[in-house]
Design a protein around this motif. Structure first.
Motif, mmCIF file in Angstrom:
data_model
loop_
_atom_site.group_PDB
_atom_site.id
_atom_site.type_symbol
_atom_site.label_atom_id
_atom_site.label_comp_id
_atom_site.label_asym_id
_atom_site.label_seq_id
_atom_site.Cartn_x
_atom_site.Cartn_y
_atom_site.Cartn_z
ATOM 1 N N THR A 475 0.849 -1.194 0.000
ATOM 2 C CA THR A 475 0.000 0.000 0.000
ATOM 3 C C THR A 475 0.884 1.243 0.000
ATOM 4 N N PRO A 476 0.526 2.287 -0.744
ATOM 5 C CA PRO A 476 1.332 3.510 -0.748
ATOM 6 C C PRO A 476 0.992 4.446 0.405
ATOM 7 N N VAL A 477 0.000 4.087 1.223
ATOM 8 C CA VAL A 477 -0.487 5.010 2.237
ATOM 9 C C VAL A 477 0.600 5.384 3.237
ATOM 10 N N ASN A 478 1.449 4.420 3.617
ATOM 11 C CA ASN A 478 2.500 4.727 4.583
ATOM 12 C C ASN A 478 3.461 5.783 4.041
ATOM 13 N N GLU A 479 3.768 5.689 2.758
ATOM 14 C CA GLU A 479 4.645 6.692 2.153
ATOM 15 C C GLU A 479 3.965 8.057 2.142
ATOM 16 N N TYR A 480 2.675 8.092 1.821
ATOM 17 C CA TYR A 480 1.956 9.361 1.807
ATOM 18 C C TYR A 480 1.923 9.993 3.201
ATOM 19 N N ALA A 481 1.758 9.160 4.230
ATOM 20 C CA ALA A 481 1.619 9.677 5.592
ATOM 21 C C ALA A 481 2.879 10.393 6.064
ATOM 22 N N ASP A 482 4.033 10.049 5.494
ATOM 23 C CA ASP A 482 5.279 10.696 5.895
ATOM 24 C C ASP A 482 5.296 12.180 5.532
ATOM 25 N N ASP A 483 4.373 12.618 4.666
ATOM 26 C CA ASP A 483 4.332 14.022 4.241
ATOM 27 C C ASP A 483 3.510 14.905 5.171
ATOM 28 N N ALA A 484 2.966 14.333 6.244
ATOM 29 C CA ALA A 484 2.012 15.072 7.079
ATOM 30 C C ALA A 484 2.613 16.335 7.688
ATOM 31 N N LEU A 485 3.913 16.357 7.923
ATOM 32 C CA LEU A 485 4.549 17.499 8.584
ATOM 33 C C LEU A 485 4.951 18.604 7.614
ATOM 34 N N THR A 486 5.036 18.287 6.338
ATOM 35 C CA THR A 486 5.469 19.290 5.352
ATOM 36 C C THR A 486 4.322 19.830 4.505
ATOM 37 N N ILE A 487 3.265 19.050 4.353
ATOM 38 C CA ILE A 487 2.175 19.440 3.455
ATOM 39 C C ILE A 487 1.424 20.700 3.899
ATOM 40 N N PRO A 488 1.154 20.927 5.199
ATOM 41 C CA PRO A 488 0.392 22.129 5.560
ATOM 42 C C PRO A 488 0.987 23.421 5.021
ATOM 43 N N ALA A 489 2.314 23.579 5.113
ATOM 44 C CA ALA A 489 2.950 24.803 4.597
ATOM 45 C C ALA A 489 2.804 24.905 3.087
ATOM 46 N N SER A 490 2.785 23.764 2.395
ATOM 47 C CA SER A 490 2.609 23.787 0.945
ATOM 48 C C SER A 490 1.206 24.231 0.574
ATOM 49 N N LEU A 491 0.209 23.725 1.273
ATOM 50 C CA LEU A 491 -1.171 24.130 0.991
ATOM 51 C C LEU A 491 -1.362 25.624 1.212
ATOM 52 N N ALA A 492 -0.672 26.176 2.204
ATOM 53 C CA ALA A 492 -0.806 27.601 2.505
ATOM 54 C C ALA A 492 0.175 28.465 1.730
#
Length: 538
Positions: A475-492
């Motif tokens: 499953t790719p979900v574990n790899e996606y979850a590693d982005d949780a700390l960097t994605i918020p700044a990207s969305l904003a």
């Protein structure tokens, strides 16, 4: 997945056949590739080294290490590199360098256009593509005399966090053992893993990467270097091959924060040829050797399940060091952080499915030879099936699904609403108003808001490539979850800086992340430089 040794990277043979360079070398205080950009520039000004010496050291490192690390996928002609270095030698000797970076060797990620090197995006669908233009960022660097060594490995089209999704095979983390021929080493992070590996292995002095959801910052954290993502629109995106257009930025991978600042000052230019590039008036940062009056926020939502003890220790140490320099450290809340990851993995694939539609075998890139049908849709299908890798196909299909008429409202529009909530959270905690948002008489947080946020940059240290391959196979979900700390700044669209700030029990680096209000890029870099100075040497 095996490491590919690209034919253009037989630099040891090219280099050994090139004799004139040795006549132009002079002594340096240490191996030149170990210098930061600012140290190299200081030596150039003091005539303790030359651009030719810097280039020679980089080429020797590449010849010795790239066969194992697979960081570079294409290297410029050695003769051409030497020619450029000799011209830079002459300019420094005459006291007329093109800029402070004249003759500094730098690498460029494979999704950033260059006329002299292939721009493959690590994809078979663009394996023979050479751009007719240089990206604006590349052009600005070359105007200052920078020598572009070549192109670096990446996750295909920027879609990945580990650099295993590449047509060239994975890039390897230079820290720790790097066995040849199998997945026995550690990930350098993605998608700018090749750029990070090249800088961390001292094969170049800095590298351009791209950051959509953390693709510069995660590699920086995993390889123990500095990674900087500017405010969205601060660097021109012209010549950056699009993945998710509302999120993509060109980013920097360097050895020191000061190096990122030097590159930032060159690249932060308005480009009328990029409709997303903005003119931003940055207020100068006023720091008098300390951080008195600076308020640092610690977002409570970033205490996520799965953070390693090493990351928590680094985060705590960084907060204490900022406080020791006079900063006021306070807890803050960003309640919609939990929505950032799912919102991103709807918005980014949706934009990718639209952007990558052009690679159909007719307009751009690879064209299948197996399909002799005159029907366009059969040619499209054969071409895209052959050309795209598994992860890119997965995200295209996901993005196409969420953009369908019966899914658009339920998924894509909802994700955009969640994105706005994430942006509003940041605006509510920063003291300065967001210049892109309409405000009343000013920020209601001017008294109690913070100037900067301090967060972790990754859940842990660099994982083993074999473990990633096994997890992703299921499953790719574990790899996606590693982005949780960097994605918020990207969305904003916020500026974000990652600094190495500790090690785990196996000696692998971990980092911390500084986030600033939109447009406050220089403040983030200035505070980051002070935090870097507080760091305990490893």
């Amino acid at each position: 997945m095996r490491v590919l040794r690209c034919q253009s990277l037989l630099v040891d043979k090219q280099y050994q056949a090139t004799r004139p360079i040795s006549r132009f070398l002079i002594g340096t205080r240490k191996d030149p590739t170990l210098l930061s950009i600012s140290e190299a520039v200081s030596d150039l000004k003091a005539r303790k080294t030359t651009p030719s010496a810097l280039l020679k050291s980089c080429l020797e490192r590449i010849a010795a290490r790239n066969g194992h690390l697979n960081a570079f996928t294409h290297l410029a002609s050695t003769d051409e590199l030497i020619r450029k270095a000799l011209l830079a030698d002459a300019r420094w000797a005459q006291g007329t360098p093109q800029g402070p970076l004249d003759g500094i060797p730098i690498a460029v990620k494979a999704n950033i256009c260059t006329k002299e090197h292939p721009t493959t995006c690590a994809s078979n669908i663009l394996k023979d593509f050479t751009s007719p233009i240089d990206a604006t960022a590349v052009r600005l660097l070359m105007q200052h005399g920078v020598i572009i060594l070549g192109k670096t490995n990446m996750d295909e089209f920027g879609m990945g966090s580990t650099n295993i999704h590449s047509a060239h095979g994975p890039a390897y983390n230079p820290l720790g053992p790097v066995p040849e021929g199998h997945l026995g080493g550690r990930s350098p992070g993605g998608s700018s893993g090749g750029s990070a590996s090249a800088v961390a292995a001292n094969m170049c002095f800095a590298a351009l990467g791209s950051d959509t959801g953390g693709s510069v910052r995660t590699p920086a954290a995993y390889t123990g270097i500095v990674g900087f993502k500017p405010s969205y629109g601060r660097f021109s995106r012209r010549g950056l091959v699009a993945y998710a257009s509302s999120l993509d930025t060109i980013g920097l991978l360097t050895k020191k924060v000061a190096d990122a600042k030097i590159l930032y000052d060159i690249l932060a230019q308005y480009d009328e040829k990029d409709s997303t590039c903005l003119q931003i008036n940055e207020e100068p940062t006023v720091l008098h050797g300390d951080l008195n009056g600076v308020r640092v926020g610690i977002p409570q939502e970033y205490f996520m399940t799965g953070l390693s003890s090493a990351v928590l220790q680094a985060w705590n140490a960084a907060a204490q060091h900022l406080a020791s320099r006079g900063a006021t450290v306070v807890p803050v809340s960003l309640p919609n952080t939990k929505h950032a990851l799912p919102a991103y993995y709807v918005i980014a694939p949706a934009e990718a499915s639209s952007n990558l539609a052009r690679y159909d075998g007719i307009r751009y890139g690879h064209q299948s030879e197996r399909c002799d049908s005159t029907l366009k849709h059969e040619l499209y299908t054969a071409t895209r099936t052959e050309g795209f890798g598994t992860e890119v196909k997965r995200r295209i299909m996901l993005g196409t699904f969420v953009l369908q008429a019966n899914s658009y409202t339920s998924y894509f529009l909802q994700a955009q609403k969640l994105r706005r909530l994430v942006q509003s959270d940041f605006d509510n905690v920063f003291a300065k108003p967001n210049p892109l948002r309409s405000t009343d008489s000013g920020s209601h947080n001017s008294a109690n808001g913070v100037d900067i946020l301090l967060t972790p940059s990754a859940m842990g240290s660099a994982p083993l490539l074999a473990d990633i391959a096994n997890d992703t196979g299921e499953t790719p979900v574990n790899e996606y979850a590693d982005d949780a700390l960097t994605i918020p700044a990207s969305l904003a669209g916020l500026p974000a800086l990652v600094i190495p700030y500790g090690q785990d029990t196996e000696g692998m680096p971990v980092g911390v992340q500084l986030l600033g209000q939109y447009g406050n890029d220089r403040a983030v870099l200035d505070i980051g430089k002070m935090l870097e100075a507080c760091r305990t040497p490893n």
